[in-house]
Design a protein around this motif. Structure first.
Motif, PDB file in Angstrom:
ATOM      1  N   LEU A 437       0.871  -1.167   0.000  1.00 24.92           N
ATOM      2  CA  LEU A 437       0.000   0.000   0.000  1.00 24.92           C
ATOM      3  C   LEU A 437       0.907   1.214   0.000  1.00 24.92           C
ATOM      4  O   LEU A 437       1.710   1.397   0.913  1.00 24.92           O
ATOM      5  CB  LEU A 437      -0.884  -0.002   1.258  1.00 24.92           C
ATOM      6  CG  LEU A 437      -1.806   1.214   1.419  1.00 24.92           C
ATOM      7  CD1 LEU A 437      -2.772   1.330   0.256  1.00 24.92           C
ATOM      8  CD2 LEU A 437      -2.585   1.111   2.728  1.00 24.92           C
ATOM      9  N   ASN A 438       0.795   2.029  -1.020  1.00 26.82           N
ATOM     10  CA  ASN A 438       1.782   3.099  -1.147  1.00 26.82           C
ATOM     11  C   ASN A 438       1.405   4.356  -0.358  1.00 26.82           C
ATOM     12  O   ASN A 438       1.500   5.460  -0.875  1.00 26.82           O
ATOM     13  CB  ASN A 438       2.008   3.433  -2.615  1.00 26.82           C
ATOM     14  CG  ASN A 438       3.451   3.859  -2.844  1.00 26.82           C
ATOM     15  OD1 ASN A 438       4.252   3.815  -1.916  1.00 26.82           O
ATOM     16  ND2 ASN A 438       3.769   4.275  -4.040  1.00 26.82           N
ATOM     17  N   ARG A 439       0.924   4.169   0.866  1.00 21.56           N
ATOM     18  CA  ARG A 439       0.582   5.317   1.717  1.00 21.56           C
ATOM     19  C   ARG A 439       0.977   4.991   3.135  1.00 21.56           C
ATOM     20  O   ARG A 439       0.401   4.105   3.753  1.00 21.56           O
ATOM     21  CB  ARG A 439      -0.942   5.543   1.686  1.00 21.56           C
ATOM     22  CG  ARG A 439      -1.417   6.549   0.686  1.00 21.56           C
ATOM     23  CD  ARG A 439      -2.852   6.927   0.948  1.00 21.56           C
ATOM     24  NE  ARG A 439      -3.727   5.783   1.080  1.00 21.56           N
ATOM     25  CZ  ARG A 439      -4.446   5.273   0.080  1.00 21.56           C
ATOM     26  NH1 ARG A 439      -4.414   5.801  -1.115  1.00 21.56           N
ATOM     27  NH2 ARG A 439      -5.220   4.235   0.297  1.00 21.56           N
ATOM     28  N   ARG A 440       1.986   5.702   3.644  1.00 21.90           N
ATOM     29  CA  ARG A 440       2.339   5.416   5.028  1.00 21.90           C
ATOM     30  C   ARG A 440       1.450   6.211   5.968  1.00 21.90           C
ATOM     31  O   ARG A 440       0.717   7.099   5.548  1.00 21.90           O
ATOM     32  CB  ARG A 440       3.822   5.693   5.280  1.00 21.90           C
ATOM     33  CG  ARG A 440       4.228   7.115   5.091  1.00 21.90           C
ATOM     34  CD  ARG A 440       5.743   7.240   5.056  1.00 21.90           C
ATOM     35  NE  ARG A 440       6.112   8.590   4.687  1.00 21.90           N
ATOM     36  CZ  ARG A 440       6.287   9.573   5.559  1.00 21.90           C
ATOM     37  NH1 ARG A 440       6.130   9.347   6.856  1.00 21.90           N
ATOM     38  NH2 ARG A 440       6.600  10.767   5.143  1.00 21.90           N
ATOM     39  N   GLY A 441       1.544   5.885   7.251  1.00 18.51           N
ATOM     40  CA  GLY A 441       0.662   6.500   8.233  1.00 18.51           C
ATOM     41  C   GLY A 441      -0.549   5.614   8.470  1.00 18.51           C
ATOM     42  O   GLY A 441      -0.688   4.544   7.878  1.00 18.51           O
ATOM     43  N   PHE A 442      -1.439   6.074   9.368  1.00 19.66           N
ATOM     44  CA  PHE A 442      -2.618   5.286   9.698  1.00 19.66           C
ATOM     45  C   PHE A 442      -3.736   5.567   8.698  1.00 19.66           C
ATOM     46  O   PHE A 442      -4.380   4.664   8.187  1.00 19.66           O
ATOM     47  CB  PHE A 442      -3.076   5.650  11.122  1.00 19.66           C
ATOM     48  CG  PHE A 442      -4.221   4.818  11.609  1.00 19.66           C
ATOM     49  CD1 PHE A 442      -4.021   3.500  12.008  1.00 19.66           C
ATOM     50  CD2 PHE A 442      -5.497   5.346  11.675  1.00 19.66           C
ATOM     51  CE1 PHE A 442      -5.069   2.726  12.465  1.00 19.66           C
ATOM     52  CE2 PHE A 442      -6.564   4.569  12.125  1.00 19.66           C
ATOM     53  CZ  PHE A 442      -6.343   3.262  12.522  1.00 19.66           C
ATOM     54  N   ALA A 443      -3.953   6.848   8.397  1.00 21.12           N
ATOM     55  CA  ALA A 443      -5.013   7.227   7.457  1.00 21.12           C
ATOM     56  C   ALA A 443      -4.604   8.525   6.766  1.00 21.12           C
ATOM     57  O   ALA A 443      -3.974   9.382   7.373  1.00 21.12           O
ATOM     58  CB  ALA A 443      -6.325   7.422   8.197  1.00 21.12           C
ATOM     59  N   PRO A 444      -4.961   8.662   5.479  1.00 17.85           N
ATOM     60  CA  PRO A 444      -4.519   9.850   4.746  1.00 17.85           C
ATOM     61  C   PRO A 444      -5.301  11.123   5.086  1.00 17.85           C
ATOM     62  O   PRO A 444      -4.952  12.188   4.591  1.00 17.85           O
ATOM     63  CB  PRO A 444      -4.717   9.456   3.282  1.00 17.85           C
ATOM     64  CG  PRO A 444      -5.734   8.382   3.302  1.00 17.85           C
ATOM     65  CD  PRO A 444      -5.601   7.672   4.611  1.00 17.85           C
ATOM     66  N   VAL A 549       3.937  -5.596   5.510  1.00 23.00           N
ATOM     67  CA  VAL A 549       3.047  -4.561   5.008  1.00 23.00           C
ATOM     68  C   VAL A 549       3.931  -3.372   4.675  1.00 23.00           C
ATOM     69  O   VAL A 549       4.634  -2.865   5.550  1.00 23.00           O
ATOM     70  CB  VAL A 549       2.033  -4.126   6.083  1.00 23.00           C
ATOM     71  CG1 VAL A 549       1.080  -3.079   5.510  1.00 23.00           C
ATOM     72  CG2 VAL A 549       1.269  -5.326   6.602  1.00 23.00           C
ATOM     73  N   GLY A 550       3.935  -2.922   3.434  1.00 23.12           N
ATOM     74  CA  GLY A 550       4.863  -1.838   3.155  1.00 23.12           C
ATOM     75  C   GLY A 550       4.538  -1.011   1.942  1.00 23.12           C
ATOM     76  O   GLY A 550       3.634  -1.317   1.163  1.00 23.12           O
ATOM     77  N   THR A 551       5.308   0.064   1.821  1.00 24.20           N
ATOM     78  CA  THR A 551       5.163   1.006   0.724  1.00 24.20           C
ATOM     79  C   THR A 551       6.139   0.628  -0.386  1.00 24.20           C
ATOM     80  O   THR A 551       6.717  -0.454  -0.362  1.00 24.20           O
ATOM     81  CB  THR A 551       5.506   2.422   1.199  1.00 24.20           C
ATOM     82  OG1 THR A 551       6.813   2.390   1.746  1.00 24.20           O
ATOM     83  CG2 THR A 551       4.530   2.905   2.246  1.00 24.20           C
TER      84      THR A 551
END
Ligand code: ADP
Ligand code: ZN
Length: 744
Positions: A437-444, A549-551
């Motif tokens: 998933l190319n979005r780090r953090g918990f939620a955008p 799980v990673g970007t």
């Protein structure tokens, strides 16, 4: 006839000096009597006064002429180097780059030098190296002497030392303590033998046998001529054995006394790549990347420059490291955008490497499973030689793709129900899974449930990302941070929700679903900690079931033998971006992530979650191949008159006030049109706001200049930059030229 004129033989010596400055020019200084006996040559550093300061400069040339009155020139204060710091070939590369990228030469040169050299420090003496070897006693009785569970560390070290005739102390201490080393020395099993740099031992060059190449590897290997300049593109699917070809080419050049420069896109890949080179070759490998201390940088630089290191392995900036006897350049994952510097001196390390290879008259290999459209175009134009490896090496099979339609499934924390089932099955079968998933953090985003208010960065046109573990809202563009919101600043409502999915949320959910399985998150947030990557590799290498799980960090080049399932949670994000390169990026990213699957004995599967599972681009990519996909994109680029079919240059400007940036570029366009009117050969577009107009409190605009012929654009820009420097408005903006831009 008069004979009164004095002879002109005693013309004073002047040096042209580049200093760290945004001005596109060099500065003349007088060489006084003090230094005339040994005047500083081209490539030597000098200390000069510049404005009110004293700075370090690099001599570009010696001359007797100046555009300024000789008696107005300031003298050189001190000469730092007796010998040029940069070899002539590298010097030429800098000059070529400054011209091609229309960047100030001083800025280009100084940003490439290790900080310590920039500050005037001298080159370190050849490093004193401590080498260890197993004694005769150790060879005969070492194993016996170290019997017993308590001594397993010492035994492991003995095994390690037995592999080579000599082992460098620095390498030993990476994995063993000083005490362990001392113990086996005290027992007479190992000894310190010599101090000082070692010649490459060609009789014992290889520490392991090269693999015997399969037919397509052999064909590629036979094609590559390791003498003289030529550019090869190895276009080989992930796992096709490109690295093995690099290794065998490197062996050839080391055998005739030369060095190899190997470039990789990502610093997190260095330990794995470094290990592959160290396992194969009994030579010094110098590293050059941003994770080094200033002292380490200087040492690597020196090892490469003096020829002590047979292999130089590094990221982008390594292209500017001098080498005593360069023999080959290898650019792995050549499509990767990290090869392009995205601020200041916006060079492409890949393209400069090709120029460097040409100037040094040595071969260069670009390798990728997903070559850039530029490189494919260069193959078509016969500028590069195209070598194709279409099957995986060894036993590994290509992965199979399947689509999950997000519209018709229950989705929790980014994971669709059927995807979760597939993960469960893989874990049940004791396999490893990669979730991308190319979005780090918990939620955008953090939204108000009542009024829809969305927390935004005060400095950028961007939403703040929710980071739950740190209880923070963070801007991923300027690193602005603040606490989580519990109340809506707009309507005072008390229900703020974290909307959308990032890696942190998917990680938490998967850990909940699989409480007995390690779930490891790999993104910029988790890998900041030292050894985090190593810990991840250790878990993966153990072969036990786990979920990564990673970007995109995970998409690049890593070799995981045991992953059989890759799940891409959001295949759509790249489909609808306004950037003309976004489809190319998407295809590369998806193909690369998919390539992490099934690299070992077991076949791999890839699941793509999408709201548009029938999108024609996704269809071509998953049902045909990246080759067909890139051919399709190239057709589209040709029709749209975009790179690589047209040349593109941006003039970028940013300012605290939007109107300054825009007005500056408006004038820039006028200046440019006065030099080259808009029409057949050159076209202008803009000024336009950048895709993210405001970033870090700066308003950003671009003027787009395109043309069919590189020479026209070069001519135009070489005139234009001087006009722009003179514009009064230039003082209120930061501006620069971006040749061959990677992003708009
Ligand atoms: P790439 O760089 O193209 O991704 P690698 O060179 O990493 O591929 O090779 C992938 C895997 O295949 C590695 O485990 C490597 O050891 C193995 N391999 C490469 N070439 C051969 C070969 N000729 N015979 C057997 N295995 C090979
Ligand atoms: Zn911001």
């Amino acid at each position: 006839m008069s004979h009164s004129k004095p002879s002109n033989n005693a013309k004073p010596l002047i040096v042209r000096v580049a200093v760290l400055s945004p001005l596109r020019r060099t500065f003349d200084y007088l060489v006084t009597d003090e230094f005339v006996a040994a005047p500083p040559q081209r490539g030597c550093r000098v200390r000069v006064s510049f404005g009110k300061r004293e700075v370090i400069g690099l001599v570009i040339e010696q001359t007797h002429k100046s555009d300024f009155a000789i008696d107005k020139l300031k003298p050189v204060v001190a000469v730092i180097d007796a010998e040029p710091l940069l070899p002539e070939s590298l010097f030429k590369l800098f000059i070529w780059a400054a011209n091609y990228y229309h960047h100030p030469i001083g800025d280009a040169l100084f940003n490439a030098l290790p900080v310590r050299l920039r500050l005037g420090q001298s080159l370190p003496l050849p490093k004193v190296t401590k080498w260890w070897r197993v004694t005769d006693t150790g060879k005969e009785r070492g194993q016996e002497m170290l019997r017993g569970g308590r001594l397993h560390k010492q035994r492991a070290l003995l095994d390690e030392l037995s592999k080579k005739s000599l082992t460098r102390q620095g390498n030993i201490l990476k994995f063993y303590t000083r005490a362990t080393l001392q113990r086996i020395e005290e027992k007479g099993i190992a000894e310190l033998v010599c101090i000082g740099p070692q010649e490459v031992d060609l009789d014992n060059l290889l520490l392991e046998q090269p693999l015997s190449l399969n037919p397509s590897q052999q064909e590629a290997m036979d094609a590559i001529d390791c003498h003289g300049f030529n550019t090869w593109l190895i276009d080989g699917v992930t796992g096709s054995g490109k690295t093995e070809i690099y290794l065998q080419c490197i062996e050839k050049v080391i055998r005739y006394g030369r060095q190899a420069l190997v470039m990789i896109p990502e610093i997190s890949l260095t330990p794995q790549t470094e290990k592959r080179f160290r396992d194969r070759f009994n030579v010094e490998v110098a590293m050059m990347h941003s994770g080094l201390t200033d002292q380490e940088r200087l040492e690597s630089w020196t090892e490469a420059a003096t020829g002590q290191a047979a292999i130089l392995l590094g990221t982008r900036s390594a292209v500017f490291t001098p080498m005593k006897n360069p023999g080959i350049i290898i650019i792995d994952e050549e499509h990767d955008q990290s090869y392009k510097q995205q601020d200041g001196f916006r060079y492409s390390a890949r393209d400069l490497a090709v120029i460097r290879a040409k100037q040094e008259k040595i071969p260069i290999i670009l390798g990728s499973a997903t070559p850039s459209l530029e490189s494919l175009h260069n193959c078509e134009k016969k500028r590069y030689q195209h070598l194709i490896l279409s099957t995986r090496a060894g036993d590994a099979q290509p992965p199979t793709w399947s689509m999950v339609d997000l519209k018709s499934e229950q989705v929790e924390s980014g994971v669709a129900a059927s995807t979760l089932n597939a993960i469960r099955e893989a874990i049940h079968n004791k396999q490893q899974v990669l979730v991308f998933l190319n979005r780090r953090g918990f939620a955008p985003a953090m939204l108000c449930h009542y009024c829809g208010f969305c927390a935004e960065c005060p400095n950028c046109d961007a939403r703040l990302t929710v980071h739950r573990r740190h209880q923070r809202l963070i801007c991923h563009h300027c690193n602005y941070k603040r606490g989580l919101l519990h109340w809506c600043p707009s309507c005072r409502g008390d229900r703020m929700v974290a909307a959308g999915d990032g890696t942190e949320r998917s990680e938490a959910w998967l850990q909940e679903c699989f409480p007995d399985t390690p779930v490891l998150r790999v993104d910029r947030d988790t890998t900041r900690k030292k050894n985090a990557m190593q810990a991840m590799y250790d878990t993966v290498d153990s072969g036990a079931p786990c979920i990564l799980v990673g970007t995109q960090m995970l998409a690049k080049g890593h070799h995981f033998a045991n992953i059989t399932l890759v799940a891409v949670l959001d295949a759509d994000s790249g489909l609808f971006s306004p950037d003309f390169r976004s489809h190319e990026r998407l295809g590369q990213l998806l193909t690369q992530v998919a390539g992490r699957s099934g690299r070992g004995k077991m076949a791999g599967k890839v699941i793509l979650q999408s709201h548009q599972p029938d999108h024609p681009l996704l269809e071509v990519l998953t049902q045909q191949s990246y080759g067909e996909y890139s051919t399709l994109l190239r057709k589209q680029r040709k029709q749209a008159e975009l790179p690589p079919f047209k040349q593109l240059i941006l003039v970028r400007a940013d300012a605290a006030h939007a109107q300054n940036a825009e007005a500056f570029l408006q004038s820039a366009r006028q200046c440019a049109e006065a030099i080259f009117p808009s029409g057949e050969t050159v076209n202008y577009l803009g000024p336009l706001p950048a895709l993210m107009e405001r970033r870090n409190s700066r308003h950003r605009y671009v003027l787009q200049i395109s043309g069919g012929r590189r020479s026209d654009l070069n001519f135009l820009l070489s005139q234009l930059v001087f006009e722009l420097e003179k514009l009064p408005m230039a003082r209120h903006v930061r501006w620069g030229v971006d040749v061959d831009p990677q992003e708009l």
